[in-house]
Design an enzyme around this catalytic site. Structure first.
Site, PDB file in Angstrom:
ATOM      1  CG  HIS A  28       6.793  -2.498  -3.949  1.00 47.52           C
ATOM      2  ND1 HIS A  28       5.972  -1.492  -3.505  1.00 47.52           N
ATOM      3  CD2 HIS A  28       7.704  -2.670  -2.971  1.00 47.52           C
ATOM      4  CE1 HIS A  28       6.375  -1.078  -2.315  1.00 47.52           C
ATOM      5  NE2 HIS A  28       7.428  -1.790  -1.960  1.00 47.52           N
ATOM      6  CG  HIS A  49      12.043  -2.427  -0.283  1.00 49.71           C
ATOM      7  ND1 HIS A  49      11.993  -1.078  -0.014  1.00 49.71           N
ATOM      8  CD2 HIS A  49      10.757  -2.863  -0.262  1.00 49.71           C
ATOM      9  CE1 HIS A  49      10.727  -0.715   0.178  1.00 49.71           C
ATOM     10  NE2 HIS A  49       9.959  -1.776   0.026  1.00 49.71           N
ATOM     11  CG  LEU A  50      17.179  -4.331  -5.575  1.00 50.94           C
ATOM     12  CD1 LEU A  50      17.755  -3.899  -6.925  1.00 50.94           C
ATOM     13  CD2 LEU A  50      17.397  -5.830  -5.370  1.00 50.94           C
ATOM     14  NE  ARG A  51      16.103  -3.177   2.780  1.00 51.72           N
ATOM     15  CZ  ARG A  51      14.882  -2.754   3.073  1.00 51.72           C
ATOM     16  NH1 ARG A  51      14.448  -1.591   2.621  1.00 51.72           N
ATOM     17  NH2 ARG A  51      14.063  -3.474   3.797  1.00 51.72           N
ATOM     18  CG  ASN A 108      12.466   2.290   1.398  1.00 53.41           C
ATOM     19  OD1 ASN A 108      12.947   1.656   0.463  1.00 53.41           O
ATOM     20  ND2 ASN A 108      11.918   1.703   2.446  1.00 53.41           N
ATOM     21  CE  LYS A 135       6.119   3.649  -1.891  1.00 61.64           C
ATOM     22  NZ  LYS A 135       6.238   2.214  -1.794  1.00 61.64           N
ATOM     23  CG  HIS A 187       3.264   2.695   2.184  1.00 60.29           C
ATOM     24  ND1 HIS A 187       4.085   1.619   2.408  1.00 60.29           N
ATOM     25  CD2 HIS A 187       2.422   2.734   3.245  1.00 60.29           C
ATOM     26  CE1 HIS A 187       3.755   1.035   3.552  1.00 60.29           C
ATOM     27  NE2 HIS A 187       2.754   1.699   4.086  1.00 60.29           N
ATOM     28  CG  HIS A 199       2.638  -2.656  -0.325  1.00 59.86           C
ATOM     29  ND1 HIS A 199       1.793  -1.717   0.210  1.00 59.86           N
ATOM     30  CD2 HIS A 199       3.865  -2.106  -0.292  1.00 59.86           C
ATOM     31  CE1 HIS A 199       2.491  -0.654   0.539  1.00 59.86           C
ATOM     32  NE2 HIS A 199       3.747  -0.861   0.252  1.00 59.86           N
ATOM     33  CG  LEU A 216       4.522  -1.774   8.378  1.00 60.54           C
ATOM     34  CD1 LEU A 216       5.324  -0.569   8.803  1.00 60.54           C
ATOM     35  CD2 LEU A 216       3.146  -1.786   9.040  1.00 60.54           C
ATOM     36  CG  ASP A 260       6.840  -4.437   0.180  1.00 63.21           C
ATOM     37  OD1 ASP A 260       7.892  -3.773   0.079  1.00 63.21           O
ATOM     38  OD2 ASP A 260       6.019  -4.281   1.092  1.00 63.21           O
ATOM     39  CG  HIS A 301      14.508  -5.243   7.502  1.00 64.25           C
ATOM     40  ND1 HIS A 301      14.936  -3.936   7.607  1.00 64.25           N
ATOM     41  CD2 HIS A 301      13.281  -5.184   6.943  1.00 64.25           C
ATOM     42  CE1 HIS A 301      13.993  -3.124   7.139  1.00 64.25           C
ATOM     43  NE2 HIS A 301      12.976  -3.857   6.719  1.00 64.25           N
TER      44      HIS A 301
HETATM   45  C1  NCD Z   1       9.591  -1.958   3.580  1.00 66.81           C
HETATM   46  C2  NCD Z   1      11.088  -1.786   3.888  1.00 66.81           C
HETATM   47  O1  NCD Z   1      11.602  -2.536   4.733  1.00 66.81           O
HETATM   48  O2  NCD Z   1      11.729  -0.940   3.279  1.00 66.81           O
HETATM   49  N1  NCD Z   1       8.995  -2.740   4.621  1.00 66.81           N
HETATM   50  C3  NCD Z   1       7.851  -3.446   4.538  1.00 66.81           C
HETATM   51  O3  NCD Z   1       7.387  -3.970   5.559  1.00 66.81           O
HETATM   52  N2  NCD Z   1       7.226  -3.611   3.403  1.00 66.81           N
HETATM   53  C4  NCD Z   1       8.960  -0.643   3.417  1.00 66.81           C
HETATM   54  C5  NCD Z   1       7.603  -0.681   2.773  1.00 66.81           C
HETATM   55  O4  NCD Z   1       7.476  -0.982   1.585  1.00 66.81           O
HETATM   56  O5  NCD Z   1       6.612  -0.423   3.469  1.00 66.81           O
HETATM   57 ZN    ZN Z   2       7.971  -1.790   0.019  1.00 73.56          ZN
END
Ligand code: NCD
Ligand code: ZN
Length: 343
Positions: free
Chosen positions: A13, A15-17, A41, A99, A136, A174, A219, A247, A251
């Site tokens: 899991h 997030h690479l943006r 996302n 997802k 999620h 998560h 989250l 996860d 940011h």
């Molecule tokens: C994730 C995100 O920033 O895309 N944020 C997080 O707090 N985990 C989104 C997610 O997986 O809930």
């Molecule tokens: Zn996530």
């Protein structure tokens, strides 16, 4: 023990943006991990097979020369998702999971699902073809306390979906509660659960006691200590249903340090050193490889990586912050000095 060699880990899991952020964070994952399940996302979200193929190409184009990494793509489930498109993306080998975000549950989840009946045909198709659903697991009702949203989701949404869709393979993502650990343990092997690095380290006091610490806000939000201890026991148990999904969710500090800051902890750079220390503290270094490198591939029906990583007992030289063209991103601070390095 002063050295530990593991089959190369995967992150189930991540997030690479996109764009500049993708270019800045991807090398940190690729140096330690062979593959990762890539969260869809983005803005706009990765909904169709065509979009997932294009995103995959952008990830591979952002990979520095000499590094190898395999992005395992996912599709973002919406109420308009086309079951045929999902099935085609699965058959071609492009997509490894779908997802499910309850609408409004977290960062960029506005296009998620409100009416679960509307996604029933897609879920039934996924059960038929064996394509996992990554969930999620938090309800979004305003009247449900944020610390209870995961536990309520199990009763109100997850369990009913699984009962209505026999054979659907599901990953509880998560997980942050004893309730989720217990639920996962009571199911057959169609259910897996990922655990993040940060939820093994922090409880809600870390976020809120003695001053508010936005870098620990993610989250699902970290819960009480009893829940953290249950997660540590689950992760270090070696049980096949539990595997690593960091996860890691970068940011910029600008976006974190706001009156209404973003949720997410950026753990890609230091996940393996932190995990080695957690497993060592739990007397379970011998179970680390199951959690990081074996249980995930077994759930997804993929081979364990042939390549290895070696951890040695020396303090790592890792940044506390990385630079990106969008601004600095703070690396998750576990609150203790790290003692293991990835060689
Ligand atoms: C994730 C995100 O920033 O895309 N944020 C997080 O707090 N985990 C989104 C997610 O997986 O809930
Ligand atoms: Zn996530």
């Amino acid at each position: 023990m002063t050295s530990l060699t593991l089959a190369r880990p995967d992150d189930w899991h991540l997030h690479l943006r996109d764009g500049a952020m993708l270019r800045a964070v991807l090398p940190w994952t690729a140096r330690d991990f062979a593959r990762a399940i890539i969260m869809p996302n983005l803005v706009p979200p990765v909904v169709t097979g065509t979009q997932a193929a294009a995103y995959r190409d952008r990830i591979l184009a952002a990979l520095p020369d000499g590094m190898t990494f395999e992005p395992l793509m996912t599709l973002y489930l919406t109420e308009d998702t086309d079951a045929d498109d999902v099935a085609a993306a699965h058959t071609s080998g492009l997509v490894k999971a779908v997802k499910l975000y309850p609408a409004g549950a977290t960062t960029n989840s506005a296009s998620g699902v409100t009416n679960f009946d509307k996604v029933r045909p897609v879920l039934e198709r996924m059960a038929e073809i064996g394509l996992p659903l990554c969930v999620h697991g938090e309800v979004t009702d305003r009247d449900i306390d944020i610390f209870d949203r995961e536990a309520v989701f199990i009763d109100r949404v997850l369990d009913p979906i699984r009962r209505a869709t026999p054979g659907l393979r599901v990953v509880m993502e998560h997980i942050t509660t004893l309730n989720s650990v217990d639920y996962a343990r009571a199911q057959d092997n169609s259910l897996g659960a990922t655990i993040t690095t940060h939820h093994l380290v922090i409880n809600r006091n870390h976020i809120l006691a003695g001053g508010i610490r936005p870098h620990y806000y993610c989250l699902p939000v970290a819960k009480r200590e009893e829940h953290r201890l249950a997660l540590r026991a689950a992760a270090t148990s070696g049980e096949a249903r539990f595997f690593l999904g960091t996860d890691s969710a970068p940011h910029t500090d600008d976006n974190k340090l706001q009156p209404c800051g973003c949720a997410g902890c950026f753990t890609a750079p230091n996940t393996l050193p932190i995990l080695a220390q957690v497993f060592e503290e739990e007397g379970a270094l011998d179970q680390l490889e199951a959690f990081t490198s074996k249980n995930g591939p077994a759930f997804y029906g993929l081979p364990v990586n042939q390549d290895t990583v070696t951890l040695t007992k020396t303090a790592p030289d890792l940044p506390s912050q990385i630079d990106t063209a969008e601004g600095p991103v703070t690396v998750f601070d576990p609150g203790f000095d790290l003692t293991w390095s990835v060689q």
